[in-house]
Design a protein around this motif. Structure first.
Motif, PDB file in Angstrom:
ATOM      1  N   SER A  52       0.821  -1.216   0.000  1.00  0.00           N
ATOM      2  CA  SER A  52       0.000   0.000   0.000  1.00  0.00           C
ATOM      3  C   SER A  52       0.853   1.264   0.000  1.00  0.00           C
ATOM      4  CB  SER A  52      -0.930   0.008   1.210  1.00  0.00           C
ATOM      5  OG  SER A  52      -0.175  -0.057   2.413  1.00  0.00           O
ATOM      6  N   GLU A  53       2.088   1.169   0.457  1.00  0.00           N
ATOM      7  CA  GLU A  53       2.954   2.351   0.501  1.00  0.00           C
ATOM      8  C   GLU A  53       3.195   2.904  -0.902  1.00  0.00           C
ATOM      9  OE1 GLU A  53       7.564   3.563   1.641  1.00  0.00           O
ATOM     10  OE2 GLU A  53       6.733   1.640   2.340  1.00  0.00           O
ATOM     11  N   LYS A  54       3.443   1.994  -1.858  1.00  0.00           N
ATOM     12  CA  LYS A  54       3.670   2.412  -3.241  1.00  0.00           C
ATOM     13  C   LYS A  54       2.419   3.063  -3.819  1.00  0.00           C
ATOM     14  CE  LYS A  54       7.919   0.872  -3.999  1.00  0.00           C
ATOM     15  NZ  LYS A  54       9.021   1.768  -4.416  1.00  0.00           N
ATOM     16  N   PHE A  55       1.251   2.498  -3.511  1.00  0.00           N
ATOM     17  CA  PHE A  55       0.012   3.037  -4.052  1.00  0.00           C
ATOM     18  C   PHE A  55      -0.304   4.403  -3.450  1.00  0.00           C
ATOM     19  CE2 PHE A  55      -4.604   3.564  -4.222  1.00  0.00           C
ATOM     20  CZ  PHE A  55      -4.803   3.453  -5.589  1.00  0.00           C
ATOM     21  N   GLU A  56      -0.053   4.575  -2.163  1.00  0.00           N
ATOM     22  CA  GLU A  56      -0.305   5.871  -1.533  1.00  0.00           C
ATOM     23  C   GLU A  56       0.623   6.944  -2.100  1.00  0.00           C
ATOM     24  OE1 GLU A  56      -2.805   6.801   0.372  1.00  0.00           O
ATOM     25  OE2 GLU A  56      -3.531   4.764   0.002  1.00  0.00           O
ATOM     26  N   ARG A  57       1.841   6.534  -2.445  1.00  0.00           N
ATOM     27  CA  ARG A  57       2.753   7.491  -3.081  1.00  0.00           C
ATOM     28  C   ARG A  57       2.225   7.892  -4.455  1.00  0.00           C
ATOM     29  NH1 ARG A  57       8.023   7.283  -5.551  1.00  0.00           N
ATOM     30  NH2 ARG A  57       7.830   5.030  -5.709  1.00  0.00           N
ATOM     31  N   PHE A  58       1.654   6.938  -5.180  1.00  0.00           N
ATOM     32  CA  PHE A  58       1.022   7.218  -6.468  1.00  0.00           C
ATOM     33  C   PHE A  58      -0.147   8.192  -6.284  1.00  0.00           C
ATOM     34  CE2 PHE A  58      -2.688   6.062  -9.074  1.00  0.00           C
ATOM     35  CZ  PHE A  58      -2.239   6.439 -10.332  1.00  0.00           C
ATOM     36  N   ARG A  59      -0.951   7.958  -5.255  1.00  0.00           N
ATOM     37  CA  ARG A  59      -2.085   8.844  -4.986  1.00  0.00           C
ATOM     38  C   ARG A  59      -1.588  10.274  -4.694  1.00  0.00           C
ATOM     39  NH1 ARG A  59      -7.361   7.944  -2.628  1.00  0.00           N
ATOM     40  NH2 ARG A  59      -6.796   5.780  -2.153  1.00  0.00           N
ATOM     41  N   GLU A  60      -0.482  10.368  -3.942  1.00  0.00           N
ATOM     42  CA  GLU A  60       0.070  11.689  -3.622  1.00  0.00           C
ATOM     43  C   GLU A  60       0.551  12.410  -4.879  1.00  0.00           C
ATOM     44  OE1 GLU A  60       3.090  11.102  -0.719  1.00  0.00           O
ATOM     45  OE2 GLU A  60       1.701  10.401   0.841  1.00  0.00           O
ATOM     46  N   TYR A  61       1.156  11.663  -5.804  1.00  0.00           N
ATOM     47  CA  TYR A  61       1.559  12.262  -7.081  1.00  0.00           C
ATOM     48  C   TYR A  61       0.348  12.867  -7.790  1.00  0.00           C
ATOM     49  CZ  TYR A  61       6.162   9.923  -6.935  1.00  0.00           C
ATOM     50  OH  TYR A  61       7.430   9.507  -6.593  1.00  0.00           O
ATOM     51  N   CYS A  62      -0.745  12.101  -7.843  1.00  0.00           N
ATOM     52  CA  CYS A  62      -1.963  12.561  -8.517  1.00  0.00           C
ATOM     53  C   CYS A  62      -2.501  13.834  -7.863  1.00  0.00           C
ATOM     54  CB  CYS A  62      -3.029  11.472  -8.500  1.00  0.00           C
ATOM     55  SG  CYS A  62      -2.647  10.014  -9.493  1.00  0.00           S
ATOM     56  N   GLU A  63      -2.575  13.834  -6.541  1.00  0.00           N
ATOM     57  CA  GLU A  63      -3.151  14.986  -5.835  1.00  0.00           C
ATOM     58  C   GLU A  63      -2.275  16.219  -5.990  1.00  0.00           C
ATOM     59  OE1 GLU A  63      -3.756  13.695  -1.846  1.00  0.00           O
ATOM     60  OE2 GLU A  63      -5.363  12.273  -2.369  1.00  0.00           O
ATOM     61  N   ARG A  64      -0.965  16.025  -5.918  1.00  0.00           N
ATOM     62  CA  ARG A  64      -0.062  17.163  -6.073  1.00  0.00           C
ATOM     63  C   ARG A  64      -0.160  17.729  -7.483  1.00  0.00           C
ATOM     64  NH1 ARG A  64       6.559  16.954  -5.587  1.00  0.00           N
ATOM     65  NH2 ARG A  64       6.911  19.190  -5.988  1.00  0.00           N
ATOM     66  N   ALA A  65      -0.200  16.858  -8.474  1.00  0.00           N
ATOM     67  CA  ALA A  65      -0.322  17.310  -9.870  1.00  0.00           C
ATOM     68  C   ALA A  65      -1.622  18.057 -10.092  1.00  0.00           C
ATOM     69  CB  ALA A  65      -0.228  16.110 -10.809  1.00  0.00           C
ATOM     70  N   TYR A  66      -2.703  17.563  -9.514  1.00  0.00           N
ATOM     71  CA  TYR A  66      -4.009  18.199  -9.686  1.00  0.00           C
ATOM     72  C   TYR A  66      -4.025  19.594  -9.057  1.00  0.00           C
ATOM     73  CZ  TYR A  66      -9.032  19.008  -9.394  1.00  0.00           C
ATOM     74  OH  TYR A  66     -10.280  19.562  -9.491  1.00  0.00           O
ATOM     75  N   LYS A  67      -3.436  19.742  -7.887  1.00  0.00           N
ATOM     76  CA  LYS A  67      -3.426  21.051  -7.215  1.00  0.00           C
ATOM     77  C   LYS A  67      -2.648  22.078  -8.037  1.00  0.00           C
ATOM     78  CE  LYS A  67      -1.978  19.584  -3.150  1.00  0.00           C
ATOM     79  NZ  LYS A  67      -1.573  19.618  -1.710  1.00  0.00           N
ATOM     80  N   ILE A  68      -1.556  21.649  -8.657  1.00  0.00           N
ATOM     81  CA  ILE A  68      -0.773  22.571  -9.490  1.00  0.00           C
ATOM     82  C   ILE A  68      -1.605  23.059 -10.665  1.00  0.00           C
ATOM     83  CG2 ILE A  68       1.220  22.736 -11.041  1.00  0.00           C
ATOM     84  CD1 ILE A  68       2.670  20.791  -9.125  1.00  0.00           C
TER      85      ILE A  68
END
Length: 977
Positions: free
Chosen positions: A883-899
């Motif tokens: 799950s650690e890898k998937f949560e990091r993927f989710r963080e990438y998505c959220e950070r990209a969306y906010k930008i």
């Protein structure tokens, strides 16, 4: 040479022995094929002449033309070099090479321009349009001057022009403030007064144009000549024919100062002194086609951009006939003095059903059009600022039959329909309001009036509550439509907006009453905007020349890379310009002539315009144009063949000498930094799809790997270009924030009507192919969650696998966010691909902005974006508990969306600028609503992120629906005959 000899040899491959006489006195003799063109023969002459004496005395091949004695015993110049020698049939097989002189060079240049733009220059001359002729002459002079300046560049600047650096975006440096640097270099300006032959030099700060320059010039003239009127408003500056000049990157500028009284007739009245209603006469129509039993009506409206200046005027009804007669005065509820400079007169011709009279006491019937026929627009002032007078025959454009809501089309062109023999026409007459010409007052006159108004006091008392309400309006980025009380508040606090919310200038301009000149005067001075905010002001809603000149001044801050990023939009909004000679045209040409890469892509975006070829005309474009012609011929050959057409047939065709020559040694249209040296016929093929795209593979001169381009004939690639541009912009924004999501915005270029080129992404395959190759049946292929991971393992052994999975994770995050924000539709497993290095990327963008595919009335795509469990399986490295890898993927998505949300208005503005492109899924502001919703404009960052998390979970939860859709797609493809 006997004519019959050609007839015999055309059937076979026997060569013809030809004699060539060179201007250096050298005689050459060698064989040619009957099918060789004059152009290819000229190349052979140059090749053979290299080993002969006096070769160095020959100039460029284009400086010469072949002449011969033809079969009618007449001397003929072979200007059309695409002709075959068997069609020319020169007497005795002799060709003489002569130097072009005088009009010969001009004729060649015009021929090349016509070929490049697909339109003969004689068509422009046939128009007998003074504006067109003056503009062409001015642009030619402008480009020639720029070309001469470029030839004198130092070697370092010449290298920067010829080989501009292609740098990766990086994190933005901290803001340095707006304080002017103490080391700003002054430039020298040569100033010449119109009334005398002498001139002098001034040293000027680049930031102080043009008012300070005028004052300095007048002061200098007073010192030198002892006699001068000291009022700047009595003079105007000219540079290259322009009335006012905004400083660009020029090491040397030359100005001419003209006495304003000499520029226009002395016997004139001020337009602002004429407080009489504006009117025109509608005389009659021509070539009108409508059903009998109907009545013809014309509707006329005055617009400034999208704003209706006064009530629409409607004519009386006349009986249907080919040449209806109105002879009616149309008076508008606006005085001549209040006409904005960019007033646009819009007409709509329509037919109504003749109805019986209604009884007394009933309400008057609504004259809504039953059948729209045509529309046409024209400017009220001409390109020289003069109020139009006299008769004009307006050749109309056909209306869309089912669109009865908006008869008038102010967003449409002001150009007349060139098909004058078939289009309906309207004959109108502008009156002679005064016996002498009326001109719109110059800008400096407006500034003086504005200054006087400010001296007399125009400040408003502002309460705390009003300031808070203003802040609320300004903070709402999605707020473009206002209630009346909000409009009143914005107008009252316009100086507050200018001083504290200057990036919201567009909101103030939208509520300005352009039909009241006093209001216009109050809204003419602003601080410079950041370039990306100024882009919005190029929309057709802001046609005022002062606004557009201000906008271009702001856009001059764009770097070359930034300008390239927005070039598609800047070309499209040229359609909103009412006159050919405008600041935007000059700006684009200026930058294109300063950077070869910008010039290259501007040529392709402007190919339909004569001005594009005028500045981009080089041998390279002629070669590319010829290569595109051969690619289309190959495409037509493949499409016209039977189902038994094979790749070997295509390769055999490419191996012909004429194809090998045309398709080799040319600049890549997709990337002018790459030279496509040798086409590899053995590697070329065509794809088994409806349009039969052709893969052309090349050995480039600068890299070891082969370069591939796909030629598509039959598909409109403009929407793909726009989508890929947005993906490139997203990647740049992310990289500036330190987030590299390994995107692949591959090259794509529309080169003509439903024709274009696409870059081949090497070492990649579709998800569909990967799944099919790892499964026994198409029905189960889409549900094989191990297929992608196993494929990556096979391409990335041992320690390379972790890097490949990281590349997949980053790129998957980027495309999840990008496809959601842009509303990309038709996402099946044949248009999602993966490189062997792990990068995932999407292709084929035929649907966007939420226009998802439907079948039998059912939406086939029911998820916000594609995030299937086999993708998650790769991200988690094949371990369900990772799950650690998937949560990091989710963080990438959220950070990209906010930008992206922080830059939301930039995307909205860029899409809005593309409304003029005519894309079927982008025609109005309603189409952009999806983008506003996906970027959560008007919401806080917390609210936007909360909404995205809901969409993310929905995409993951409903991914089984995606797999079912993919299965159906694979089955349908598998069952194709």
């Amino acid at each position: 040479m006997p004519p019959g000899k050609y007839g015999m040899q055309e059937e076979g491959d026997q060569e013809i022995m030809m004699d060539f006489l060179l201007p250096t006195g050298i005689f050459l003799k060698f064989p040619v094929s009957p099918n060789d063109t004059i152009k290819s023969i000229k190349k052979m002459v140059w090749k053979n002449a290299r080993s002969e004496a006096l070769f160095s005395a020959l100039g460029d091949p284009d400086a010469y033309v072949f002449t011969c004695i033809n079969q009618t015993a007449e001397r003929e110049e072979l200007e059309e070099e695409s002709r075959r020698i068997s069609d020319v049939r020169p007497f005795m097989g002799v060709l003489r090479l002569v130097a072009r002189e005088g009009d010969r060079v001009e004729k060649l240049t015009n021929t090349q321009i016509s070929l490049l733009i697909g339109k003969g220059l004689h068509e422009f001359e046939a128009q007998k349009n003074h504006e067109v002729n003056e503009f062409r002459a001015k642009m030619r002079t402008f480009c020639e001057e720029k070309a001469q300046e470029r030839q004198m560049l130092p070697w370092q600047q010449w290298m920067e022009y010829s080989f501009p650096c292609d740098l990766e975006p990086c994190c933005s440096p901290p803001e340095c403030g707006s304080v002017k640097s103490k080391n700003t270099k002054k430039i020298f300006i040569n100033v010449k007064f119109e009334a005398c032959d002498e001139s002098f030099m001034l040293q000027q700060d680049p930031q102080d144009f043009p008012v300070a320059l005028m004052k300095s010039a007048l002061k200098k003239k007073a010192t030198v000549f002892r006699s001068v009127r000291q009022e700047p408003e009595d003079y105007t500056l000219q540079v290259n024919g322009r009335w006012e000049f905004i400083y660009g990157n020029h090491p040397m500028c030359q100005f001419k100062v003209s006495d304003r009284s000499r520029l226009k007739p002395q016997n004139t009245s001020s337009l602002w002194s004429i407080n009489e209603p504006f009117y025109i006469h509608l005389l009659q129509g021509s070539r009108v086609n409508a059903d009998e039993g109907m009545k013809l009506v014309v509707q006329a409206g005055l617009f400034h951009g999208s704003e209706l200046l006064c009530k629409v005027v409607t004519t009386s009804e006349v009986t249907v006939c080919s040449e209806p007669l109105w002879d009616q005065k149309l008076e508008f509820d606006i005085n001549v003095a209040d006409l904005p400079r960019m007033s646009r007169l819009c007409f709509a011709l329509y037919a109504v059903i003749e109805k019986a009279k209604k009884p007394r006491g009933t309400k008057k019937k609504n004259k809504k059009a039953d059948c729209p026929i045509a529309w046409v627009n024209t400017m009220v002032f001409d390109y020289k600022d003069q109020l139009k007078t006299g008769e004009f025959l307006l050749s109309t454009w056909p209306s869309v039959p089912d669109d009865k809501s908006d008869l008038l089309n102010p967003m449409g062109t002001v150009e007349k329909n060139p098909n004058v023999d078939s289009a309906a026409g309207l004959l109108i007459r502008f009156p002679n309001i005064r016996p002498h010409p009326l001109y719109y007052p110059p800008l400096d006159k407006v500034r003086i009036l504005k200054s006087d108004m400010e001296k007399n006091g125009d400040a408003a008392i502002v309460t705390k509550e009003e300031r808070m309400k203003l802040k609320e309006i300004m903070d709402n980025k999605n707020h473009t439509e206002f209630f009346e009380d909000e409009k009143d508040l914005l107008w009252k606090l316009r100086t507050e907006v200018r001083d504290h919310y200057h990036e919201s200038l567009s909101k103030l301009l939208l509520i300005t009453k352009w039909n009241r000149r006093e209001d216009v005067w109050k809204c003419l001075t602003w601080r410079d905007l950041p370039a990306i905010h100024a882009l919005e002001l190029l929309d057709y809603s802001f046609p005022d020349p002062v606004v557009r000149s201000f906008t271009i001044r702001c856009l001059r801050k764009l770097s070359d890379d930034e300008l390239l990023q927005y070039l598609i939009q800047l070309v499209q909004v040229l359609k909103y310009e009412s006159y050919l000679d405008c600041d935007l045209t000059t700006f684009l040409l200026e930058r294109a002539l300063s950077n070869w890469r910008i010039g290259h892509f501007l040529f392709w975006h402007l190919r339909f315009c004569a001005s594009s070829a005028a500045f981009c005309l080089t041998g390279e474009f002629m070669f590319i144009n010829e290569a595109l012609g051969k690619m289309k011929a190959l495409s037509d050959f493949v499409k016209s063949g039977s189902q038994k057409m094979t790749a070997d047939d295509l390769k055999l065709c490419i191996r012909q000498e004429s194809y090998l020559e045309a398709l080799s040694d040319l600049l890549s249209p997709l990337n002018p930094s790459i030279i496509l040296t040798e086409i590899c016929a053995d590697k070329c093929r065509f794809m088994d799809s409806k349009m039969k795209p052709i893969w052309l593979m090349y050995n480039p001169c600068t890299q070891e790997d082969m370069v591939g381009i796909i030629f598509k004939n039959g598909d409109d690639l403009r929407q793909d270009m726009l989508t890929l541009q947005m993906i490139q912009l997203m990647e740049n924004l992310w990289k500036k924030e330190g987030l590299d999501l390994r995107m692949i915005p591959y090259g794509c270029l529309s080169t003509g009507n439903k024709m274009g080129l696409i870059e081949v992404v090497k070492n990649s395959d579709t998800i569909a192919n990967i799944q099919r190759n790892s499964s026994n049946s198409a029905a189960t292929a889409a549900f094989n969650k191990d297929a992608l991971l196993n494929w990556l393992k096979s391409k990335n052994p041992e320690d390379k696998l972790d890097r490949a999975i990281e590349e997949f994770t980053l790129s998957c995050a980027g495309y999840c966010v990008a496809t959601y924000v842009l509303g990309i539709g038709d996402r099946h497993n044949d248009n999602i691909m993966i490189r062997e290095t792990g990068q995932l990327f999407h292709i084929d963008f035929g649907h966007f902005l939420g226009n998802f595919k439907r079948k039998l009335g059912i939406n086939r795509e029911r998820v916000p974006f594609i995030l299937t469990y086999d993708f998650v399986h790769v991200i988690q490295q094949g371990r369900t508990n990772n799950s650690e890898k998937f949560e990091r993927f989710r963080e990438y998505c959220e950070r990209a969306y906010k930008i992206l949300c922080r830059n939301g208005m930039l995307f909205v503005n860029l899409f809005a600028m593309m409304k003029a492109a005519g894309l079927p899924e982008l025609t109005s502001f309603k189409d952009i609503q999806y983008l506003k919703d996906s970027l959560a404009l008007g919401k806080s960052e917390e609210e936007a992120l909360k909404n995205f998390k809901v969409k993310f979970n929905e995409a993951l939860r409903e991914s089984w629906k995606t797999k079912v859709n993919w299965m159906m797609h694979s089955l349908a493809k598998d069952n194709r005959p």
